[in-house]
Design an enzyme around this catalytic site. Structure first.
Site, mmCIF file in Angstrom:
data_model
loop_
_atom_site.group_PDB
_atom_site.id
_atom_site.type_symbol
_atom_site.label_atom_id
_atom_site.label_comp_id
_atom_site.label_asym_id
_atom_site.label_seq_id
_atom_site.Cartn_x
_atom_site.Cartn_y
_atom_site.Cartn_z
ATOM 1 N N LYS A 30 -10.370 0.250 -2.723
ATOM 2 C CA LYS A 30 -10.330 0.081 -1.273
ATOM 3 C C LYS A 30 -10.641 1.399 -0.574
ATOM 4 O O LYS A 30 -9.789 2.287 -0.512
ATOM 5 C CB LYS A 30 -8.953 -0.433 -0.828
ATOM 6 C CG LYS A 30 -8.826 -0.606 0.694
ATOM 7 C CD LYS A 30 -7.440 -1.107 1.078
ATOM 8 C CE LYS A 30 -7.240 -1.136 2.586
ATOM 9 N NZ LYS A 30 -5.884 -1.611 2.976
ATOM 10 N N LYS A 74 -6.966 3.311 -3.653
ATOM 11 C CA LYS A 74 -7.386 3.359 -2.251
ATOM 12 C C LYS A 74 -7.591 4.808 -1.818
ATOM 13 O O LYS A 74 -6.782 5.674 -2.159
ATOM 14 C CB LYS A 74 -6.310 2.677 -1.396
ATOM 15 C CG LYS A 74 -6.542 2.688 0.108
ATOM 16 C CD LYS A 74 -5.414 1.938 0.815
ATOM 17 C CE LYS A 74 -5.478 2.091 2.333
ATOM 18 N NZ LYS A 74 -4.355 1.384 3.012
ATOM 19 N N ASP A 81 0.863 -1.177 0.000
ATOM 20 C CA ASP A 81 0.000 0.000 0.000
ATOM 21 C C ASP A 81 0.901 1.229 0.000
ATOM 22 O O ASP A 81 1.505 1.569 1.017
ATOM 23 C CB ASP A 81 -0.902 0.013 1.240
ATOM 24 C CG ASP A 81 -1.987 -1.054 1.196
ATOM 25 O OD1 ASP A 81 -1.744 -2.143 0.641
ATOM 26 O OD2 ASP A 81 -3.087 -0.807 1.729
#
Length: 331
Positions: free
Chosen positions: A267, A231, A163
């Site tokens: 996400k 995300k 991430d």
């Protein structure tokens, strides 16, 4: 989520290659991003609010709860993290409710790079992925060589997913090619010697991007650079995931898939705390992208506190009563 970068079909690869001119230079990328349709803020917010009113009951609600549990990235990202805390979180991820082994496992455990090896060992054989934040999370204020070293260390320790955070300052100054090249470089750093690669989730920190138009632009920028997931947030700022922003990102993924044939995951992270919230997001996914995205391979919740509420609501459905406050662990 598979541990290798998806092998696109010939048609999808060809359609993606046809967009290479878009990223040929800074001017071309700027023209493309600023040529995207402007976001109707009122319409976007109204659509998100309407989808949030959908009512789901009984069997459908039970299915949604289990699906949401299976999509959670259970996370600990604190300076006080210890190997013991990480192992305890991994145990909870494998068996979220030790009294009920029918409860699904979570999708991943997310930790800092120095805790990846501990999580990998604790999760051995479980099928749960290890995700690691990298690139000087959460601010991203570090030189590119430092960010790449951070990523390579996490991958070498066994991370299945990375991430990363984008350089919001560069994006807001209009330095789109710098952000594009940085994402590409981190994507390359996710590769392993055996030819496989950790999946790359690109975090925008949408609460700092100022406008919906910027969210649409950065979504396309990240996907063009090779993001496997986009995300919303780090969970470390005041404004994190919101329904309108997540809906906008889902629509960008839909349009990117229509243009290229390439499927990208989404996400939302931060601020999603209740079962009711989770169901609203699942409805948005279903209505915008459809069933192919309703799996942990393509949609995740970055919301560790959500798990406890899902577990209590699940028990309420099965027993007819709410559990006491000591029913779930406090992470």
């Amino acid at each position: 989520m598979p541990n290798t970068v998806p092998a696109y079909g010939k048609e999808a690869a060809g359609r993606l290659a046809s967009m290479a001119d878009v990223t040929a230079d800074d001017g071309a990328l700027r023209r493309f991003l600023h040529g995207l349709p402007g976001v109707d803020a009122v319409g976007l917010q109204a659509r998100a609010a309407t989808l949030g009113t959908r009512s789901i009951k009984t069997t459908a609600k039970a299915y949604a709860i289990d699906l949401a549990i299976s999509m959670i990235d259970l996370t600990t990202l604190e300076g006080a993290d210890t190997p013991g805390k990480v192992r305890a979180l991994c145990a909870k991820g494998v068996h979220p409710d030790p009294t009920d082994r029918t409860v699904p496992k979570v999708a991943a455990i997310c930790v800092y790079p120095d805790m990846v090896a501990t999580a990998k060992e604790a999760l051995s054989g479980s099928g749960i992925h290890v995700a690691s934040v990298a690139t000087a999370f959460p601010a991203g204020r570090a030189a590119l060589p430092v960010k790449l070293a951070d990523t390579r260390d996490a991958v070498a320790a066994g991370a299945d997913e990375i991430d990363m955070v984008i350089d919001r300052g560069a994006f807001l100054r209009g330095r789109y090619m710098d952000v594009f090249e940085e994402i590409k470089a981190v994507k390359e750093a996710c590769a392993r010697p055996d030819g496989s690669a950790a999946h790359l989730k690109v975090i925008f920190e949408t609460g700092e991007l100022e406008t919906y138009d910027n969210v649409r632009r950065v979504s396309w920028l990240a996907m063009l650079a090779g993001a496997d997931f986009i995300k919303t947030s780090t969970g470390k700022v005041a404004v994190n995931a919101t329904p309108p922003v997540t809906l906008l990102m889902l629509e960008a993924v839909r349009d990117f898939h229509a243009a290229t044939g390439v499927q990208v995951g989404v996400k939302p992270a931060g601020g999603i705390r209740t079962t009711k919230d989770a169901v609203k997001y699942l409805v948005m996914v279903n209505e915008t992208l459809g069933e192919p995205w309703l799996t942990a391979d393509w949609f995740r919740f970055g919301a560790s506190s959500l798990l406890n509420d899902l577990l209590m609501q699940r028990q309420k459905l099965s027993t007819g009563r709410y559990s006491g406050p000591d029913y779930v662990t406090v992470d």
